[in-house]
Motif scaffolding. Structure first.
Motif, mmCIF file in Angstrom:
data_model
loop_
_atom_site.group_PDB
_atom_site.id
_atom_site.type_symbol
_atom_site.label_atom_id
_atom_site.label_comp_id
_atom_site.label_asym_id
_atom_site.label_seq_id
_atom_site.Cartn_x
_atom_site.Cartn_y
_atom_site.Cartn_z
ATOM 1 N N GLU A 43 0.847 -1.204 0.000
ATOM 2 C CA GLU A 43 0.000 0.000 0.000
ATOM 3 C C GLU A 43 0.873 1.241 0.000
ATOM 4 O OE1 GLU A 43 -2.592 1.464 -0.478
ATOM 5 O OE2 GLU A 43 -4.349 0.729 0.560
ATOM 6 N N ASP A 44 0.332 2.336 -0.514
ATOM 7 C CA ASP A 44 1.067 3.599 -0.432
ATOM 8 C C ASP A 44 0.965 4.200 0.964
ATOM 9 O OD1 ASP A 44 -1.657 4.125 -0.753
ATOM 10 O OD2 ASP A 44 -1.391 5.667 -2.287
ATOM 11 N N ILE A 45 -0.247 4.174 1.520
ATOM 12 C CA ILE A 45 -0.447 4.858 2.801
ATOM 13 C C ILE A 45 -1.622 4.234 3.544
ATOM 14 C CG2 ILE A 45 -1.884 6.653 1.713
ATOM 15 C CD1 ILE A 45 -0.516 8.686 3.601
ATOM 16 N N ILE A 46 -1.469 4.055 4.839
ATOM 17 C CA ILE A 46 -2.611 3.662 5.674
ATOM 18 C C ILE A 46 -3.044 4.904 6.431
ATOM 19 C CG2 ILE A 46 -3.511 2.095 7.417
ATOM 20 C CD1 ILE A 46 -1.176 0.224 6.843
ATOM 21 N N ASP A 47 -4.261 5.318 6.185
ATOM 22 C CA ASP A 47 -4.796 6.559 6.744
ATOM 23 C C ASP A 47 -5.788 6.177 7.855
ATOM 24 O OD1 ASP A 47 -6.186 8.980 7.131
ATOM 25 O OD2 ASP A 47 -5.880 9.622 5.092
ATOM 26 N N THR A 48 -7.082 6.110 7.545
ATOM 27 C CA THR A 48 -8.049 5.679 8.561
ATOM 28 C C THR A 48 -7.990 4.166 8.781
ATOM 29 O OG1 THR A 48 -9.776 5.319 6.916
ATOM 30 C CG2 THR A 48 -9.646 7.517 7.901
ATOM 31 N N GLY A 49 -7.472 3.453 7.798
ATOM 32 C CA GLY A 49 -7.430 1.987 7.872
ATOM 33 C C GLY A 49 -8.681 1.341 7.309
ATOM 34 N N THR A 50 -9.619 2.166 6.845
ATOM 35 C CA THR A 50 -10.906 1.643 6.351
ATOM 36 C C THR A 50 -10.717 0.650 5.204
ATOM 37 O OG1 THR A 50 -11.864 3.786 6.905
ATOM 38 C CG2 THR A 50 -13.171 2.348 5.488
ATOM 39 N N THR A 51 -9.873 1.010 4.265
ATOM 40 C CA THR A 51 -9.694 0.175 3.071
ATOM 41 C C THR A 51 -9.205 -1.220 3.445
ATOM 42 O OG1 THR A 51 -9.018 2.191 1.918
ATOM 43 C CG2 THR A 51 -8.603 0.106 0.793
ATOM 44 N N LEU A 52 -8.124 -1.275 4.194
ATOM 45 C CA LEU A 52 -7.545 -2.584 4.504
ATOM 46 C C LEU A 52 -8.405 -3.349 5.511
ATOM 47 C CD1 LEU A 52 -3.718 -1.864 4.477
ATOM 48 C CD2 LEU A 52 -5.095 -3.075 2.782
ATOM 49 N N ASP A 104 -1.031 13.599 10.523
ATOM 50 C CA ASP A 104 -2.230 13.556 9.681
ATOM 51 C C ASP A 104 -2.272 14.771 8.756
ATOM 52 O OD1 ASP A 104 -4.627 12.970 8.591
ATOM 53 O OD2 ASP A 104 -5.825 13.405 10.371
ATOM 54 N N VAL A 105 -1.388 14.759 7.762
ATOM 55 C CA VAL A 105 -1.370 15.826 6.756
ATOM 56 C C VAL A 105 -1.415 15.175 5.382
ATOM 57 C CG1 VAL A 105 -0.094 17.514 8.126
ATOM 58 C CG2 VAL A 105 1.167 15.880 6.703
ATOM 59 N N PHE A 106 -1.872 15.928 4.392
ATOM 60 C CA PHE A 106 -2.004 15.377 3.048
ATOM 61 C C PHE A 106 -0.669 15.449 2.311
ATOM 62 C CE2 PHE A 106 -3.195 15.256 -1.417
ATOM 63 C CZ PHE A 106 -4.011 14.138 -1.421
ATOM 64 N N VAL A 107 -0.285 14.348 1.686
ATOM 65 C CA VAL A 107 0.988 14.311 0.958
ATOM 66 C C VAL A 107 0.786 13.814 -0.472
ATOM 67 C CG1 VAL A 107 2.516 14.048 2.950
ATOM 68 C CG2 VAL A 107 1.494 12.014 1.924
ATOM 69 N N VAL A 108 1.726 14.215 -1.330
ATOM 70 C CA VAL A 108 1.749 13.732 -2.716
ATOM 71 C C VAL A 108 3.187 13.323 -3.061
ATOM 72 C CG1 VAL A 108 -0.150 15.173 -3.553
ATOM 73 C CG2 VAL A 108 2.195 16.029 -3.687
HETATM 74 P P1 XMP Z 1 -7.662 4.544 4.368
HETATM 75 O O1 XMP Z 1 -8.316 5.698 5.087
HETATM 76 O O2 XMP Z 1 -8.668 3.568 3.849
HETATM 77 O O3 XMP Z 1 -7.031 5.278 3.131
HETATM 78 O O4 XMP Z 1 -6.581 3.914 5.203
HETATM 79 C C1 XMP Z 1 -6.111 4.713 2.310
HETATM 80 C C2 XMP Z 1 -6.117 5.436 0.979
HETATM 81 O O5 XMP Z 1 -6.400 6.834 1.107
HETATM 82 C C3 XMP Z 1 -5.612 7.592 0.215
HETATM 83 N N1 XMP Z 1 -4.837 8.605 0.988
HETATM 84 C C4 XMP Z 1 -3.984 9.526 0.494
HETATM 85 N N2 XMP Z 1 -3.580 9.764 -0.775
HETATM 86 N N3 XMP Z 1 -2.194 11.511 -0.003
HETATM 87 C C5 XMP Z 1 -2.695 10.767 -1.014
HETATM 88 O O6 XMP Z 1 -2.320 10.980 -2.148
HETATM 89 C C6 XMP Z 1 -2.535 11.334 1.286
HETATM 90 O O7 XMP Z 1 -2.052 12.048 2.179
HETATM 91 C C7 XMP Z 1 -3.485 10.279 1.538
HETATM 92 N N4 XMP Z 1 -4.060 9.815 2.693
HETATM 93 C C8 XMP Z 1 -4.879 8.790 2.305
HETATM 94 C C9 XMP Z 1 -4.707 6.603 -0.475
HETATM 95 O O8 XMP Z 1 -5.242 6.320 -1.748
HETATM 96 C C10 XMP Z 1 -4.732 5.356 0.368
HETATM 97 O O9 XMP Z 1 -4.558 4.170 -0.360
#
Ligand code: XMP
Ligand code: MG
Length: 178
Positions: free
Chosen positions: A101-110, A152-156
């Motif tokens: 994965e690129d990023i785990i944010d909320t974790g909802t997807t996984l 918790d900041v947005f990145v590219v």
């Molecule tokens: P969850 O919340 O399900 O999210 O863990 C995972 C997906 O959210 C996208 N994501 C980001 N994409 N910059 C991005 O370009 C960010 O800072 C960011 N935060 C979440 C991403 O697609 C990831 O797979």
């Protein structure tokens, strides 16, 4: 250094050298953990494609790689988001699978997708993620191989996008004045 992506300003957060060094460390750990196991890397498109390619090249044990896309839609019941995978061709039964994965944010997807993979009886199932935002987590999902923890900041950059743009930046950039 700052860059404009799709009209928004981003500043250097993790430079490409630091990213590459960390990926070599993750690869070395995977080499130790998976010797003789022929792991199957499963990259989640689109965001992970660059990380997956570099991580895969940093691995020297026999290994295979495949990619899938995840699509989420609102479930009609209380189950919330339903995740379906597109492009899942090989069987993972009995395989040692490493989700990339690129990023785990909320974790909802996984959180939604991992049980579906477990149902197919892989020999083992681990997660490699380039980035993790622990403060944003809503579900207990953790990466077994993690590049970097971040706020918790947005990145590219390095595969991650802002409205489709910025994936080709060599390092990781954070938004200025989110
Ligand atoms: P969850 O919340 O399900 O999210 O863990 C995972 C997906 O959210 C996208 N994501 C980001 N994409 N910059 C991005 O370009 C960010 O800072 C960011 N935060 C979440 C991403 O697609 C990831 O797979
Ligand atoms: Mg994205």
């Amino acid at each position: 250094m700052t860059v404009q992506v799709n009209g928004k300003l981003f500043e250097t957060f993790i430079d490409s050298n630091t990213v590459h060094k960390r990926i070599l460390e993750l690869g070395a750990q995977i080499n130790k953990d998976y010797a003789g196991l022929n792991p199957l890397f499963l990259g989640i498109l689109n965001g992970s494609f660059i990380f997956a390619a570099d991580l895969f090249r940093s691995v020297t044990v026999n290994a295979e790689i495949s990619f899938i896309k995840l699509a989420s839609y609102k479930g009609t019941t209380s189950t919330g988001n339903v995740i379906t995978s597109i492009g899942m061709e090989e069987s993972i039964a009995g395989r040692h699978v490493i989700i990339v994965e690129d990023i785990i944010d909320t974790g909802t997807t996984l959180h939604a997708f991992l049980p579906q993979l477990q149902q197919q009886n892989p020999a083992s199932l681990k997660i490699a993620s380039l980035l993790s935002k622990p403060e944003a987590r809503k579900y207990d999902v953790h990466a077994d191989y993690l590049g970097f923890e971040m706020p918790d900041v947005f990145v590219v950059g390095y595969g991650l996008d802002y409205d489709g743009l910025g994936r080709n930046l060599p390092g990781i950039y954070r938004i200025v004045n989110q």
